[in-house]
Write a protein that holds these residues in place. Structure first.
Motif, PDB file in Angstrom:
ATOM      1  N   ALA A   1       2.985  -1.412  -6.597  1.00  7.68           N
ATOM      2  CA  ALA A   1       3.511  -2.280  -5.534  1.00  7.68           C
ATOM      3  C   ALA A   1       4.758  -2.989  -6.041  1.00  7.68           C
ATOM      4  CB  ALA A   1       2.450  -3.293  -5.126  1.00  7.68           C
ATOM      5  N   ARG A   2       5.776  -3.065  -5.196  1.00 10.73           N
ATOM      6  CA  ARG A   2       7.032  -3.685  -5.617  1.00 10.73           C
ATOM      7  C   ARG A   2       7.387  -4.938  -4.817  1.00 10.73           C
ATOM      8  NH1 ARG A   2      10.629   1.860  -6.770  1.00 10.73           N
ATOM      9  NH2 ARG A   2       9.324   2.499  -8.535  1.00 10.73           N
ATOM     10  N   THR A   3       6.934  -4.982  -3.574  1.00  9.27           N
ATOM     11  CA  THR A   3       7.274  -6.125  -2.719  1.00  9.27           C
ATOM     12  C   THR A   3       6.305  -7.269  -2.992  1.00  9.27           C
ATOM     13  OG1 THR A   3       8.063  -4.610  -1.017  1.00  9.27           O
ATOM     14  CG2 THR A   3       7.586  -6.870  -0.327  1.00  9.27           C
TER      15      THR A   3
ATOM     16  N   GLY B   1       0.824  -1.206   0.000  1.00  3.22           N
ATOM     17  CA  GLY B   1       0.000   0.000   0.000  1.00  3.22           C
ATOM     18  C   GLY B   1       0.860   1.259   0.000  1.00  3.22           C
ATOM     19  N   MET B   2       1.916   1.233   0.822  1.00  2.00           N
ATOM     20  CA  MET B   2       2.818   2.400   0.881  1.00  2.00           C
ATOM     21  C   MET B   2       3.587   2.566  -0.427  1.00  2.00           C
ATOM     22  SD  MET B   2       4.207   2.276   4.834  1.00  2.00           S
ATOM     23  CE  MET B   2       3.669   0.727   5.546  1.00  2.00           C
ATOM     24  N   GLU B   3       3.970   1.461  -1.045  1.00  2.00           N
ATOM     25  CA  GLU B   3       4.673   1.531  -2.337  1.00  2.00           C
ATOM     26  C   GLU B   3       3.776   2.124  -3.422  1.00  2.00           C
ATOM     27  OE1 GLU B   3       7.714  -2.287  -1.680  1.00  2.00           O
ATOM     28  OE2 GLU B   3       5.771  -2.590  -2.665  1.00  2.00           O
ATOM     29  N   ILE B   4       2.510   1.725  -3.394  1.00  2.00           N
ATOM     30  CA  ILE B   4       1.565   2.274  -4.377  1.00  2.00           C
ATOM     31  C   ILE B   4       1.457   3.785  -4.201  1.00  2.00           C
ATOM     32  CG2 ILE B   4      -0.895   2.348  -5.006  1.00  2.00           C
ATOM     33  CD1 ILE B   4      -0.919  -0.740  -4.427  1.00  2.00           C
ATOM     34  N   GLU B   5       1.371   4.220  -2.936  1.00  2.00           N
ATOM     35  CA  GLU B   5       1.284   5.658  -2.653  1.00  2.00           C
ATOM     36  C   GLU B   5       2.538   6.404  -3.136  1.00  2.00           C
ATOM     37  OE1 GLU B   5      -1.190   7.405  -0.670  1.00  2.00           O
ATOM     38  OE2 GLU B   5      -0.107   8.629   0.795  1.00  2.00           O
ATOM     39  N   LYS B   6       3.694   5.794  -2.921  1.00  2.00           N
ATOM     40  CA  LYS B   6       4.965   6.474  -3.188  1.00  2.00           C
ATOM     41  C   LYS B   6       5.414   6.346  -4.645  1.00  2.00           C
ATOM     42  CE  LYS B   6       9.575   6.852  -1.048  1.00  2.00           C
ATOM     43  NZ  LYS B   6      10.467   6.273  -0.027  1.00  2.00           N
ATOM     44  N   HIS B   7       5.271   5.119  -5.191  1.00  2.00           N
ATOM     45  CA  HIS B   7       5.822   4.849  -6.526  1.00  2.00           C
ATOM     46  C   HIS B   7       4.756   4.615  -7.587  1.00  2.00           C
ATOM     47  CE1 HIS B   7       9.523   4.308  -4.295  1.00  2.00           C
ATOM     48  NE2 HIS B   7       9.031   3.268  -3.650  1.00  2.00           N
ATOM     49  N   GLY B   8       3.502   4.582  -7.138  1.00  2.00           N
ATOM     50  CA  GLY B   8       2.438   4.303  -8.102  1.00  2.00           C
ATOM     51  C   GLY B   8       2.261   2.829  -8.395  1.00  2.00           C
TER      52      GLY B   8
END
Lengths: 329, 329
Positions: A289-291, A280-287
């Protein structure tokens, strides 16, 4: 005191008492055959178990037998019921972001009724059919209750907490959004839950048990790498209000488990006890999910340490494994 | 065969075998102390129980002891788990209408995980805190399962049905809409569920067990007055698909209960096994609900008869009663 359940011919396992340092154990099945029975007769059983625990701690190093975590079932392999709260708003916020669903807006405590028939021991494999279901961990604190009367007050509710333990409340994220939107809650998205090797009485965590919350950080690792140490003191309501909520229209019978929800806080450096939060935090930050979610063969470790770095509950340390067709029932 | 559970010092009760006509009974606790244990060892226990059942039916009228429904607990007072489907679309349609919420649109089977710690016997009071919670009955057919492997097929699933029984899956309608919209499903809206006096093996309903459905009508009364005889054959999917759905991500352990959902059909003359359905239809027809929910002191009766008018499962016949503060836990 610290109690555990060894796997046995009984599906409820066999009750043992474990030393404070988790090194030694003694049988306690003469006091009560299993932890569920002990909880039903707590007034009688608890003092006897406490006495045996104190004797074990005072005994010379070779007393009892070596405590083998791999012999453990869940402390309650088949609890009376399993009700799981979601009392860390930070967790809900990021999971909804990860799932792409609207934030949950409930004035009442969030809690779901979980399955009870097949709780897993701390080092037992978490067996699942398909890794494309987006397998996630959820590190939680769980209260083990005695008999709770219907309509109990928030203040009185915590008197009924007999033991605490940790859980890995596995979620299958690919199934969760649909089930949450069905109106009926989660069935397939919540497979078996796993529990720490030992359940401990409140006096074992006395310095950190403040206002119905456990003021300790949870240590969470994925394949030996740190992914979080969120603070369990950040529960929004604490256990008293959660128990009172669940007992509003029914009594809760001894052996009921009540979970805190995934331990989570807004501290950027605390990491997470659930991969969906990280995504969720990755989506917010990078657009995006990476993990990745968990794959078969990966390991999850969840524990909580005291001030000396000793494990309080022992560690949940389990492998994600695949159910093969025709696999053991 | 027909099996029941007498209340005893054990919270799982004591297993008894009941004659086909529900008049006589014999103890069976030497075969298995309780029904949960019998289900865990079904291969061994079932033939012995069947033998005792046949002997009881063949015995002279005075054999065994008189079967007293008021001594019954639920057949499984503390089942391994309780999963309840909602496989009669007509029920969902009218309940949503009554609650003023959008119709549920789910391609997957609807089912919720229910509480397991405090199942009620057929004539035990249904104890609740407040009649303003809109107390409703729900008449259901329930399958009692043995061990079911993860990933079982719809075809194989029904092989794991060991027994059938009836349930009154009480709902508190005033709490239901909010909980259904929370994403986490129902907790307070689903207090203890009550069950028929006996659970019966499939051969007892052989003429009516067709395509994973029970082709019988349920007889439902409120305070002695008929309110419905909906047809249990109208399940949309039948039990096989429901079991397979629940077992998709986990095995189901012996003693799992799987419910059909409230028996309901579109026949205008069949009445209803839930007051909310009646209220939904009244809202459609008159613009307002006219039939009140249950009040303290009212009685609910749910049963199912064979072609000779004999009760198959015995009747759920219980009073709605108020929990007084400080009442018995």
């Amino acid at each position: 005191m610290k109690l555990a359940t060894y796997r046995s011919e009984s599906r409820d396992g066999r009750l043992i008492v474990v030393s404070r340092n988790l090194q030694r154990a003694v049988d306690a099945s003469d006091i009560a055959p299993d932890l569920l029975s002990a909880l039903e007769h707590w007034e009688v059983a608890a003092p006897l178990l406490q006495q045996r625990y104190e004797a074990l701690n005072a005994d010379p190093p070779g007393a009892g037998f070596s405590f083998e975590v791999d012999s453990c079932a869940a402390p309650l392999p088949r609890p009376s019921q399993w009700i799981d709260g979601s009392d860390f708003p930070n967790h809900g916020h990021w999971v909804c972001k990860a799932l792409g669903i609207p934030a949950l807006a409930s004035a009442a405590p969030l809690m779901y009724q979980g399955g009870t028939d097949d709780m897993r021991g701390a080092t037992q494999d978490l067996i699942l059919p398909d890794e494309s279901l987006d397998i996630d961990l959820e590190g939680e604190v769980v209260a083990v209750l005695g008999d709770v009367p219907m309509g109990v007050s928030e203040e009185d509710a915590t008197k009924h907490i007999k033991l605490l333990m940790l859980a890995n409340d596995c979620s299958l994220r690919a199934l969760q959004a649909q089930e949450m939107q069905s109106g009926f809650g989660m069935i397939r998205a919540k497979p078996s839950t796993s529990f720490s090797p030992v359940a401990v009485s409140l006096d074992e965590v006395k310095p950190w048990w403040i206002q119905n919350r456990l003021h300790r950080k949870m240590q969470v690792h994925r394949n030996g790498e740190w992914i979080g140490n969120p603070d369990a003191s950040l529960m929004k309501r604490g256990f008293g209000p959660l128990i009172a909520h669940a007992a509003y229209t029914r009594r809760l019978r001894a052996g009921t488990l009540l979970g805190s929800g995934t331990v989570s806080g807004p501290d950027d450096f605390a990491g997470s006890a659930a991969i969906a939060e990280i995504r969720g935090m990755e989506i917010e930050k990078h657009g995006e999910a990476r993990t990745p979610y968990l794959r078969f063969g990966e390991r999850v470790r969840i524990e909580m340490l005291d001030d000396e770095g000793q494990s309080i509950f022992g560690a949940i340390d389990q492998r994600i494994a695949r159910q093969f067709p025709g696999g053991v029932v």
